[in-house]
Design an enzyme around this catalytic site. Sequence first.
Site, PDB file in Angstrom:
ATOM      1  N   HIS A 169       0.944  -1.213   0.045  1.00  0.00           N
ATOM      2  CA  HIS A 169      -0.023  -0.006  -0.022  1.00  0.00           C
ATOM      3  C   HIS A 169       0.905   1.266  -0.094  1.00  0.00           C
ATOM      4  O   HIS A 169       0.684   2.092   0.815  1.00  0.00           O
ATOM      5  CB  HIS A 169      -0.853  -0.107   1.392  1.00  0.00           C
ATOM      6  N   GLU A 272      -0.875   1.127  -5.653  1.00  0.00           N
ATOM      7  CA  GLU A 272      -0.865  -0.173  -4.603  1.00  0.00           C
ATOM      8  C   GLU A 272      -0.747  -1.344  -5.270  1.00  0.00           C
ATOM      9  O   GLU A 272      -1.507  -1.572  -6.303  1.00  0.00           O
ATOM     10  CB  GLU A 272      -1.855  -0.279  -3.521  1.00  0.00           C
TER      11      GLU A 272
HETATM   12  C1  BG6 Z   1      -6.922   2.365   0.706  1.00  0.00           C
HETATM   13  C2  BG6 Z   1      -8.536   1.997   0.308  1.00  0.00           C
HETATM   14  O1  BG6 Z   1      -6.093   1.095  -0.333  1.00  0.00           O
HETATM   15  O2  BG6 Z   1      -6.450   2.636   1.722  1.00  0.00           O
HETATM   16  C3  BG6 Z   1      -9.183   3.132   0.981  1.00  0.00           C
HETATM   17  O3  BG6 Z   1      -8.678   1.604  -1.185  1.00  0.00           O
HETATM   18  C4  BG6 Z   1      -8.589   3.540   2.182  1.00  0.00           C
HETATM   19  O4  BG6 Z   1     -10.739   2.693   0.935  1.00  0.00           O
HETATM   20  C5  BG6 Z   1      -7.078   3.476   2.147  1.00  0.00           C
HETATM   21  O5  BG6 Z   1      -9.288   4.459   2.786  1.00  0.00           O
HETATM   22  C6  BG6 Z   1      -6.523   3.829   3.556  1.00  0.00           C
HETATM   23  O6  BG6 Z   1      -7.075   2.903   4.449  1.00  0.00           O
HETATM   24  P1  BG6 Z   1      -6.396   2.619   5.961  1.00  0.00           P
HETATM   25  O7  BG6 Z   1      -6.832   1.501   6.615  1.00  0.00           O
HETATM   26  O8  BG6 Z   1      -4.811   2.829   6.231  1.00  0.00           O
HETATM   27  O9  BG6 Z   1      -7.021   4.247   6.371  1.00  0.00           O
END
Ligand code: BG6
Length: 300
Positions: A169, A272
Amino acid sequence: MSDVEQLNRDFGGAGVKFVTGAGGLVLAEVNNVHARATIALQGAHVMTYARSGEEPLIWLSRQARLAVGKSIRGGVPVCWPWFGPHADNPKFPGHGFARTVPWRLVQATTLPDGSNRLEFQIEQSEATRAQWPHASDVRTIVTVGPTLTVELLTTNTGKEAFTLGQALHTYFEIGDIHRLSVLGLDGCDYLDKVDGGKRKTQQGAVTFAGETDRVYLGTGNRCEIRDPALNRSIVIQCSGSRSTVVWNPWNEKADKMGDFGPEGWTGMVCVETANAADDVRSLAPGEQHRLVAIYSSAPL
Ligand code: BG6
């Protein structure tokens, strides 16, 4: 002897040292001829990476909450063994538990060109087994060199198949989201999470004019982020993935999240490398899946 002293004794030297950072997180600090990087043992989470003499490639929020058991806003969170909400249990954490649990360092190597390669293995516990009862071996291998390489290896060590979702991510540091474009997704279908998950088709480059949260399907092995504000092109070369998530929360959502910092969202984008939605993988007993992303940059 403290954990950090033990790590320095076992793995320190030649460009790698271990420290206790903010919030009590144990960090590997890498500093070699090519680049500098910081990796938290919690989550095997690359927090920073910059090539020598260059701007950071990886974005870390100035207001990231650094604490044991909390996910970090920025860097390269490892989402595993599911992406997004859990399929059946809404109480389980979004994007899986790998990013908030301890990983152990199992190997640190200096490569012939002076790059540092660190291999981490997730620490299984009763808490992780309660959410993921499948026998598995999970490793993240980070290579800090002229490029940043992150590999996520999952082996099914049990007797039954399981379904795996995951993502690297990655938050990239950019000059201005309003002027950014992401290439390599033209013609791909995507699920638009800001439009009720509707399936749409990408035409041309991805550009940004509001909250963007998309799972692209059937994606190839190369994406490019063109960033005229920093006069930089970032290339993501990947394998083991057929889905790519593109995310920027824009102002309102970033403000609500509370850990972006003022205007932080204008200087980041997540692209990602994933196995998400239609692209979750079934792993047979003994099978291994290897997800790899190599991040590089060059002037535009
Ligand atoms: C992204 C998702 O990968 O991560 C989003 O598609 C999400 O929907 C974002 O808001 C952040 O996620 P987190 O759990 O790290 O706040």
